[in-house]
Design a protein around this motif. Structure first.
Motif, PDB file in Angstrom:
ATOM      1  N   GLY A   1     -29.098  24.414  27.019  1.00 14.27           N
ATOM      2  CA  GLY A   1     -29.996  24.295  25.891  1.00 14.27           C
ATOM      3  C   GLY A   1     -29.130  24.478  24.669  1.00 14.27           C
ATOM      4  O   GLY A   1     -28.360  23.612  24.299  1.00 14.27           O
ATOM      5  N   ASN A   2     -29.215  25.671  24.053  1.00 11.25           N
ATOM      6  CA  ASN A   2     -28.266  25.982  22.990  1.00 11.25           C
ATOM      7  C   ASN A   2     -26.884  26.260  23.561  1.00 11.25           C
ATOM      8  O   ASN A   2     -25.863  25.985  22.936  1.00 11.25           O
ATOM      9  N   ASN A   3     -26.835  26.841  24.745  1.00  7.02           N
ATOM     10  CA  ASN A   3     -25.584  27.108  25.447  1.00  7.02           C
ATOM     11  C   ASN A   3     -25.629  26.423  26.804  1.00  7.02           C
ATOM     12  O   ASN A   3     -26.567  25.685  27.117  1.00  7.02           O
ATOM     13  N   GLY A   4     -24.621  26.674  27.634  1.00 11.75           N
ATOM     14  CA  GLY A   4     -24.577  26.067  28.959  1.00 11.75           C
ATOM     15  C   GLY A   4     -24.719  27.093  30.056  1.00 11.75           C
ATOM     16  O   GLY A   4     -24.621  28.302  29.824  1.00 11.75           O
ATOM     17  N   PHE A   5     -24.944  26.603  31.277  1.00 12.63           N
ATOM     18  CA  PHE A   5     -25.083  27.512  32.412  1.00 12.63           C
ATOM     19  C   PHE A   5     -24.693  26.797  33.704  1.00 12.63           C
ATOM     20  O   PHE A   5     -24.687  25.570  33.787  1.00 12.63           O
ATOM     21  N   VAL A   6     -24.373  27.607  34.703  1.00 10.64           N
ATOM     22  CA  VAL A   6     -24.180  27.144  36.070  1.00 10.64           C
ATOM     23  C   VAL A   6     -24.813  28.178  36.989  1.00 10.64           C
ATOM     24  O   VAL A   6     -24.741  29.385  36.725  1.00 10.64           O
TER      25      VAL A   6
END
Length: 348
Positions: free
Chosen positions: A296-301
């Motif tokens: 979204g504003n940042n990333g993820f895994v």
């Protein structure tokens, strides 16, 4: 005398070491000025092919901290997706075209006006002989990788949403045996297709991944952004974002549903701790985990244990991530997104 048995080629699904997501760590960040929408990897190497919002497709070496990119195809508009079969790179973009690039001889070998609207995603069949493309004309087309011949059209998605706005066909994915293909659209519809005949096996509705604001902004957001078949092909994982309060942003939970597509039954669902879209799903061939990436504003895994239905590990990424690819042994993971490439390891 009995003849000697034919030698058997080892199956990598059973000889590869087991990766451990709990050991996940960043090993390299490559900073860029552009946004990368898609990534493919040259087999048995650290070389990546990426599709950029600067209209180009590039090749670079992800083992270097500051690799010099080699420009390949130019779409003239956003290059949104890229896949690889041998030395053939195929990319798609907002110019509605597919471009075949011969990597060995550094030249364009074929350009096809593939769709009437912008291309969103490509999927390569496991044997590398067929390519699927999906676009905002709401059609999935299958192509012969070697000749560029259009093999068939798959039509099962409505051009308009229930509130009469234009829809989008975001993603597609082959099963591990290459016999099935899944396509997913903006309003939460997934179609499962017979690759050999073009017959539609099943249709799944996933409304939890679609948000419509008919009061303040009169617009929708969400949709099916990622798909992955289980190793046996019996289930389909569907990723996106859950219900959103503010459709001007991605302030909703990352969400995945898993469906038995032949029975049209949801068998599992889960939400990550992170906010945003699940843009890519990767199901380990030995069913060790389902990996999801996005942002979204940042990333993820994240890594989810599909057997025990528990989350193994979640981690933030330094950028909104659009696409990811594993190494052959599933111990190295390459992410592409906003102004960065991130290389991670999850060795046992």
């Amino acid at each position: 005398m009995r003849p000697n048995p034919e030698p058997r080629t080892p199956n990598p699904c059973f000889t590869m070491p087991d990766p451990n997501p709990r050991n996940l760590r960043n090993v390299r960040e490559i900073t860029r000025r552009d946004i990368l929408f898609s990534v493919a990897r040259v087999p048995n190497s650290t070389r990546l092919i990426v599709a950029s919002n600067d209209n180009h497709v590039y090749e670079l070496d992800a083992s270097q901290a500051s690799p010099t990119p080699l420009a390949l195809a130019d779409h003239g508009r956003y290059a949104t997706c890229v896949r690889l079969s041998g030395d053939i790179v195929i990319s798609g973009g907002y110019d509605n075209r597919l471009i075949w690039w011969d990597k060995a001889n550094s030249r364009v070998v074929r350009t096809v006006d593939a769709h009437t609207r912008q291309i969103r995603q490509l999927a390569m069949s496991p044997d590398g002989t067929k390519l699927a493309s999906v676009a905002d004309d709401m059609v999935c087309r299958l192509w012969n990788v070697q000749t560029g011949e259009r093999l068939r059209e798959l039509r099962g998605h409505e051009e308009r949403t229930p509130t009469h706005f234009g829809s989008m066909l975001y993603c597609c994915a082959f099963s591990n045996d290459g016999t099935k293909l899944a396509t997913g659209d903006r309003v939460g519809r997934v179609c499962i297709w017979n690759v050999a005949t073009g017959e539609r096996f099943s249709t799944i509705e996933v409304p939890s991944l679609y948000t419509w604001d008919g009061v303040q902004r009169i617009r929708s957001i969400g949709g099916i952004r990622s798909l992955a078949f289980s190793p046996d092909g019996a289930q389909i994982a569907v990723g996106g974002v859950g219900q959103i309060g503010n459709v001007d942003g991605l302030g909703g939970p990352s969400r995945v549903e898993v469906h038995d597509w032949s029975r049209r039954q949801r068998v599992h669902e889960f939400q990550g701790q992170q906010q945003g879209l699940v843009n890519r799903l990767l199901w380990h061939p030995n069913n060790l985990f389902l990996c999801g990436v996005g942002g979204g504003n940042n990333g993820f895994v994240f890594f989810h244990d599909m057997r025990n239905r528990t989350m193994i590990h979640q981690m933030n990424l330094p950028m909104h991530t659009h696409d990811s690819v594993f190494s052959e042994d599933w111990t190295t993971l390459y992410h592409a997104g906003h102004q960065r490439i991130v290389v991670q390891e999850l060795r046992a």
